[in-house]
Design a protein around this motif. Structure first.
Motif, PDB file in Angstrom:
ATOM      1  N   THR A 170      35.991  38.317  36.598  1.00  0.00           N
ATOM      2  CA  THR A 170      34.893  37.557  37.499  1.00  0.00           C
ATOM      3  C   THR A 170      34.576  38.748  38.535  1.00  0.00           C
ATOM      4  O   THR A 170      35.349  39.648  38.592  1.00  0.00           O
ATOM      5  N   GLU A 171      33.471  38.472  39.108  1.00  0.00           N
ATOM      6  CA  GLU A 171      32.928  39.346  40.150  1.00  0.00           C
ATOM      7  C   GLU A 171      33.742  39.322  41.384  1.00  0.00           C
ATOM      8  O   GLU A 171      34.210  40.438  42.252  1.00  0.00           O
ATOM      9  N   ASP A 172      34.520  37.973  41.582  1.00  0.00           N
ATOM     10  CA  ASP A 172      35.352  38.202  42.885  1.00  0.00           C
ATOM     11  C   ASP A 172      36.822  38.954  42.546  1.00  0.00           C
ATOM     12  O   ASP A 172      36.963  39.798  43.543  1.00  0.00           O
ATOM     13  N   ILE A 173      37.237  38.870  41.468  1.00  0.00           N
ATOM     14  CA  ILE A 173      38.538  39.583  41.159  1.00  0.00           C
ATOM     15  C   ILE A 173      38.172  41.228  40.995  1.00  0.00           C
ATOM     16  O   ILE A 173      38.639  42.091  41.609  1.00  0.00           O
ATOM     17  N   LEU A 174      36.794  41.462  40.440  1.00  0.00           N
ATOM     18  CA  LEU A 174      36.615  42.940  40.274  1.00  0.00           C
ATOM     19  C   LEU A 174      36.243  43.377  41.509  1.00  0.00           C
ATOM     20  O   LEU A 174      36.537  44.604  41.633  1.00  0.00           O
ATOM     21  N   SER A 175      35.779  42.943  42.521  1.00  0.00           N
ATOM     22  CA  SER A 175      35.427  43.440  44.049  1.00  0.00           C
ATOM     23  C   SER A 175      36.711  43.817  44.619  1.00  0.00           C
ATOM     24  O   SER A 175      36.561  44.702  45.441  1.00  0.00           O
ATOM     25  N   GLY A 176      37.790  43.228  44.105  1.00  0.00           N
ATOM     26  CA  GLY A 176      39.049  43.532  44.740  1.00  0.00           C
ATOM     27  C   GLY A 176      39.899  44.858  44.271  1.00  0.00           C
ATOM     28  O   GLY A 176      40.819  45.468  44.760  1.00  0.00           O
ATOM     29  N   PHE A 177      39.214  45.391  43.166  1.00  0.00           N
ATOM     30  CA  PHE A 177      40.115  46.384  42.687  1.00  0.00           C
ATOM     31  C   PHE A 177      39.790  47.725  43.276  1.00  0.00           C
ATOM     32  O   PHE A 177      38.679  47.958  43.863  1.00  0.00           O
ATOM     33  N   THR A 178      41.036  48.523  43.299  1.00  0.00           N
ATOM     34  CA  THR A 178      40.766  50.086  43.712  1.00  0.00           C
ATOM     35  C   THR A 178      40.981  50.793  42.674  1.00  0.00           C
ATOM     36  O   THR A 178      41.599  50.432  41.698  1.00  0.00           O
ATOM     37  N   PRO A 179      40.554  52.245  42.903  1.00  0.00           N
ATOM     38  CA  PRO A 179      41.047  53.127  41.880  1.00  0.00           C
ATOM     39  C   PRO A 179      42.305  53.404  41.532  1.00  0.00           C
ATOM     40  O   PRO A 179      42.743  53.441  40.460  1.00  0.00           O
ATOM     41  N   ASP A 180      43.107  53.140  42.704  1.00  0.00           N
ATOM     42  CA  ASP A 180      44.787  53.104  42.270  1.00  0.00           C
ATOM     43  C   ASP A 180      45.271  51.765  41.488  1.00  0.00           C
ATOM     44  O   ASP A 180      46.119  52.239  40.634  1.00  0.00           O
ATOM     45  N   HIS A 181      44.480  50.747  41.530  1.00  0.00           N
ATOM     46  CA  HIS A 181      44.894  49.887  40.615  1.00  0.00           C
ATOM     47  C   HIS A 181      44.611  50.270  39.335  1.00  0.00           C
ATOM     48  O   HIS A 181      45.402  49.794  38.259  1.00  0.00           O
ATOM     49  N   MET A 182      43.564  50.875  39.105  1.00  0.00           N
ATOM     50  CA  MET A 182      42.846  51.205  37.661  1.00  0.00           C
ATOM     51  C   MET A 182      43.825  52.341  37.365  1.00  0.00           C
ATOM     52  O   MET A 182      44.292  52.322  36.148  1.00  0.00           O
ATOM     53  N   ARG A 183      44.042  53.461  38.085  1.00  0.00           N
ATOM     54  CA  ARG A 183      45.053  54.387  37.470  1.00  0.00           C
ATOM     55  C   ARG A 183      46.525  53.994  37.070  1.00  0.00           C
ATOM     56  O   ARG A 183      47.187  54.198  36.141  1.00  0.00           O
TER      57      ARG A 183
END
Length: 441
Positions: A170-183
Motif C-alpha cells: 500500500t502507498e501508506d506502508i511503502l511511504s514509511g520504508f527506509t533504505p535500511d529496512h530494505m537492506r
C-alpha cells in the motif's frame, strides 16, 4: 542431492543442490544457440512481515540499481548490447529474475546478475526515486478493473492468509520504508540457500555447475548479517513454513461485490480452495476439470453460457499450483443482469460434475488439450527455464527431473471416477467465494 534417470532423454533435467545451498536445475538443449536462465528466490508477499508489505516487489525494482561494482542501469545495457533480454517479477511465494542470451555469453551474464542479487547496494538517492515509481504503479493498479477484481477475490478467499495481500503493498506502508529496512530484508532473504537457478539451452552441465558455483559463492550476505525472524518482525515463524500452519478455509457461500466508475461489463469469479504443492496429482486433476468445464468452445460452460444462452461475453476456468492451497476459479465477463443466473448455472454444473461421471469423449478431449497446451507452453528455452525454476522452488523435483513424461503420464492416468472424486473433494456447490465487480450505479 542429484536426481537423474538411468537412461536420459530430451525431457529429463538434472537437479543438484550445490555446496553453498543453491539449487541448480539444468536442461541441456544443444540444438539452440542460447542460454535461458531463471533465478527464483523465496522472497515474496508471504515472507513479508506486515509492516513491510510490498517490500519484496520494491526490492525487485532496486536490485537493478546496482552494486559497488555495477552502476544503475548497467546490467540492462549489458544485456541489450548482446542482443539478449531480461525481466523480473514478484508474487506471493517468490521473486524471480531471468535472462536469455547467446550461449557463449552465459557465464559472464550470470556473474553480473548474481552480483546484483547478492550484493545490491540499495543507494539512498535511487531508493527515493524508485519509491515514486512503485507508488505510481500502485495508483495505476487501483484504477485497473482486472487488478481490482483479482485482489477482491484474493481477499475474500484467503482472509488473514498472506495470499490475501497485494503484492504491491500500500502507498501508506511503502511511504514509511527506509533504505535500511530494505537492506535488512535483502540480507535475510537474498541468500544462495533460498535460491533456485534454472539453466536451459546450449550450456553443458559441467559449465552450468561451475558458473553457478562461482557466481553465487561470493556473497556479502554472510551468517553474521543474517537477521532472525524476530528481528524482521516475523515472530517465531520460520521462513520455510510461513503460512503453512494457517490453512485458509471458506465457510459456506461468500459473496462480495464492488463497483467501478468506468466499467462497461461486469467481472465475476467463483473460486474454491484446492490442494497445495504437496498434492501435485490432485492439482493436475483439477487442471483437467478446468478444461472440461470452461476451456474451448465445446466445454460445458462455454457451450451453455456463451454459445447457447448468450449470458456471458467470455468464460474460463483455471487452477495454478502454489506453495499453499491454490484457487480453482471460474471467471466470466458479463452484463450485471446475468450475475445471479450465471452463478446458479455454474453451481449446477459443479454439482453435476460431482454426481455424474464425465463422458469418455470429454475426458479424452481434456487430456489431449492439456498435454498439447503443456507442450506448446514449453517450446522455447525461456519458457522451459521458467517452468523448471518455479516448480523447483516449490520442491517438485520429480516433475522437474522428468518434466515431459511425469506431466503427460499423470494427466493420462485419470479416470472418470478419479475426476468425480476430486470434484467432490474440492468443488462444493455450497462452499465457495464469489467476487464481482460491476459498473457504478
Amino acid at each position: 542431492m542429484t536426481i537423474t534417470c538411468p537412461t536420459k532423454t530430451a525431457s529429463q533435467a538434472t537437479v543438484k543442490t550445490l555446496e553453498h545451498g543453491i539449487t541448480l536445475i539444468h536442461q541441456y538443449v544443444p540444438s539452440v544457440s542460447v542460454a535461458a536462465v531463471d533465478i527464483w528466490i523465496h522472497a515474496g508477499t508471504s515472507t513479508e512481515p506486515e509492516h513491510m508489505l510490498g517490500m519484496a516487489h520494491f526490492l525487485e525494482h532496486m536490485i537493478f540499481k546496482g552494486t559497488e561494482r555495477i552502476l544503475p542501469g548497467e546490467f540492462d545495457w549489458f544485456i541489450e548490447s548482446q542482443g539478449g533480454i531480461t525481466n523480473a517479477a514478484t508474487s506471493h511465494d517468490y521473486t524471480h529474475y531471468n535472462f536469455t542470451t547467446a550461449a557463449h555469453n552465459f557465464t559472464t551474464t550470470l556473474e553480473h546478475l548474481a552480483e546484483m542479487l547478492l550484493n545490491a547496494s540499495i543507494p539512498d538517492d535511487e531508493f527515493e526515486q524508485e519509491r515514486l515509481v512503485v507508488i505510481e504503479e500502485i495508483r495505476q493498479a487501483l484504477d485497473d478493473p482486472d487488478w481490482l477484481s483479482f485482489q477482491n477475490l484474493m481477499q475474500a478467499a484467503y482472509a488473514d492468509h498472506p495470499y490475501s495481500r497485494s503484492v504491491l503493498g500500500t502507498e501508506d506502508i511503502l511511504s514509511g520504508f527506509t533504505p535500511d529496512h530494505m537492506r535488512q530484508f535483502h540480507r535475510s532473504f537474498y541468500r544462495p540457500e533460498f535460491m533456485t537457478v534454472a539453466v536451459v539451452g546450449a550450456v553443458p552441465i559441467e559449465e552450468a555447475i561451475a558458473a553457478v558455483s562461482q557466481s553465487f559463492v561470493n556473497s556479502t550476505a554472510n551468517s553474521a548479517n543474517l537477521l532472525s525472524p524476530d528481528q524482521l518482525g516475523l515472530s517465531s515463524t520460520s521462513i520455510a513454513s510461513r503460512g503453512n500452519g494457517d490453512r485458509p478455509y471458506i465457510a459456506g457461500m461468500q459473496r462480495c461485490q464492488h463497483q467501478h466508475p468506468r466499467l462497461q461489463h461486469s467481472r465475476m469469479t467463483m473460486a474454491w480452495l484446492g490442494p497445495n504443492v504437496d498434492n501435485l496429482n490432485d492439482a493436475l486433476g483439477l487442471e483437467l476439470l478446468s478444461v472440461v468445464l470452461a476451456e474451448g468452445r465445446s466445454s460445458r460452460l462455454v457451450q451453455e453460457l456463451r454459445e447457447e444462452l448468450g449470458w456471458v461475453h467470455d468464460v474460463g476456468s483455471s487452477f495454478a499450483i502454489q506453495k499453499d492451497p491454490g484457487l480453482f476459479s471460474i471467471s466470466a465477463y458479463l452484463d450485471a443482469e446475468y450475475l445471479e443466473p450465471v452463478e446458479h448455472s455454474i453451481a449446477q454444473h459443479i454439482l453435476r460434475i460431482s454426481s455424474e461421471p464425465i463422458t469418455t469423449a470429454e475426458i479424452d478431449r481434456a487430456k489431449r488439450s492439456l498435454r498439447n497446451s503443456f507442450a506448446f507452453a514449453l517450446e522455447s528455452p525461456h519458457q522451459l527455464a521458467n517452468f523448471l525454476g518455479y516448480h523447483g522452488l516449490l520442491g517438485c523435483y520429480e516433475l522437474c527431473a522428468d518434466w515431459s513424461n511425469v506431466y503427460s503420464d499423470s494427466v493420462s492416468s485419470f479416470s472418470a471416477s478419479d475426476l468425480q472424486d476430486l470434484a467432490r473433494k474440492y468443488l462444493s456447490p455450497r462452499q465457495y467465494v464469489l467476487s464481482s465487480l460491476v459498473p457504478e450505479a
